[in-house]
Design an enzyme around this catalytic site. Structure first.
Site, PDB file in Angstrom:
ATOM      1  N   MET A 148       0.840  -1.196   0.000  1.00 46.31           N
ATOM      2  CA  MET A 148       0.000   0.000   0.000  1.00 46.31           C
ATOM      3  C   MET A 148       0.883   1.258   0.000  1.00 46.31           C
ATOM      4  O   MET A 148       2.102   1.171  -0.007  1.00 46.31           O
ATOM      5  CB  MET A 148      -0.937  -0.009   1.210  1.00 46.31           C
ATOM      6  N   CYS A 149       0.261   2.372   0.081  1.00 50.91           N
ATOM      7  CA  CYS A 149       0.966   3.642  -0.061  1.00 50.91           C
ATOM      8  C   CYS A 149       0.292   4.641   0.879  1.00 50.91           C
ATOM      9  O   CYS A 149      -0.631   4.298   1.600  1.00 50.91           O
ATOM     10  CB  CYS A 149       0.839   4.158  -1.486  1.00 50.91           C
TER      11      CYS A 149
END
Lengths: 275, 275
Positions: free
Chosen positions: B1-2
């Protein structure tokens, strides 16, 4: 008018030696002070730096200098505005995606008339003749070829599209999709290719010196394209009016010879004068 | 994810206080180290900085810090790769031209299936699910509206297009065309609006402190959107699953309420779970 700088290589190369001379023309050795931009291909991606300040004093240009980015294809531009305000949306190079690739374009010249782009696939964001011409080129290519064509087909189409744009003014440009670089000249554009045996070079704009033997390997090939030569002691090829050169991996792989630019070399005349 | 960071304001504002906390999550306080990008609107133009190094130590991020660019709309992203290699073409934010405007997009999440874009008007350059989703959104909008529609029409269409993309995974995103900013949440997204009376704030990631009274004027309005709150002593609104918020000039002007994300808050579930 403006000035152009392009680099096409077969090995990732640092453009800082050339860029440091080039950016002095934006406020020190010449007056192209209305912003600058530089785009570095890295794989299919690009890093782009732009500023509406003069390149010679811009902190963004200082950042470019400090970072020593290595790239196979670089296009830079220092602007002296003829059309469009001095702002970020009007700084070159302009960038669009075509067939899943970044296309990067910078222009030196002035076009007085260009096509209506209201319903075009690509539309200009700023107000320059340059971006409008680029959007026209991109729209024409995408309309002619649903998928990416061969390089031969592309180079032939580019000549055709460029010829129609040149009817209304001066159109020196450099264009790259990260695989190759095309240069087109109507008034001023020069290039050289550095390869073994490498030597030294001294910059015109500040006498900075480099010995390429300290950086290059046997087999490296680096082509530099620029409006006016950047070094004193190397032999630059002056392009002719209507001339087209197609570079790949630092090498000239195709060329259309124009007519000698000396015949029209007053800095104002365009392609239509030498047809 | 980010992780995502967006800013939408009614006066050009410096994002450095927020960005300096945010970038620490790329290697110091969290592990989103697979590159970063930040895009600043300036008029219709954009300045974009990106690197495949971790934002906390990137010299490009240092350049952003030093320059204190003021902007009405900014989108930043620190990447922890789920799909696509760590390289420049896969760094967010992604940018395309639509109706003569720059559209800037950053995504946090993971989509497992997305439409075939072979013959699409917009095609991905890199290999992320995020860029593919963005190209699908842009192509759908351009197909639905030959000319730029009203904001109401646009916001309605965006919900429809987003809903179809959300069927296959987590799709938190921030999108701007320089006039407004849209945020959509499936798992984690928070926002706050700073306006008079201004106070102090302390960053979560390094205890950095600011007193906004030293910088803001009466009438200034600044909205910050981010994956997880950046400050300790301000009240952040947690968006809900399926929630959409439309900001303009620093103000929330439209909202679609989703369902509480606490219900699905394991960090992996997507929009389809809360329909």
């Amino acid at each position: 008018m403006c000035q152009l700088l392009g680099m096409n290589c077969n090995t990732p190369t640092d453009i800082v030696f050339s860029f440091e001379g080039f950016r002095r023309r934006a406020g020190l050795t010449d007056c192209h002070c209305d912003g600058f931009g530089i785009a570095f291909f890295e794989g299919k991606g690009i890093r782009v730096f732009r500023d509406n300040q003069a390149a010679h004093s811009s902190p963004i240009a200082d950042c470019v200098k400090q970072y020593h980015i290595k790239s196979l294809n670089v296009i830079a531009h220092i602007r002296k505005a003829t059309q469009g305000e001095v702002n970020i949306e009007n700084t070159h190079p302009f960038i669009r995606e075509l067939w899943g690739q970044n296309w990067v374009f910078a222009h030196n010249g002035n076009l007085t008339v260009y096509p209506d782009l209201t319903h075009s696939l690509y539309q200009p964001i700023g107000s320059t003749d340059s971006e409008a011409a680029f959007c026209y080129m991109m729209s024409e290519l995408k309309t002619r070829f649903a998928q990416k064509p061969s390089e031969d087909e592309l180079f032939t189409s580019m000549q055709d599209i460029t010829h129609s744009l040149c009817q209304t003014g001066t159109f020196n440009f450099i264009l790259s999709n990260g695989e190759w670089m095309i240069a087109h000249c109507t008034t001023h554009l020069h290039y050289l290719t550095r390869k073994a045996p490498f030597g030294k070079a001294q910059r015109i704009d500040d006498d900075g010196v480099i010995d390429f033997n300290d950086y290059a390997k046997e087999g490296d090939r680096v082509t530099i394209i620029t409006t006016f030569p950047l070094t004193k002691d190397e032999i630059w090829t002056k392009m002719e009016c209507g001339g087209f050169v197609f570079f790949k991996e630092g090498e000239k792989i195709a060329e259309i010879i124009g007519v000698p630019t000396q015949a029209i070399d007053d800095g104002t005349l365009g392609y239509q004068k030498c047809a």
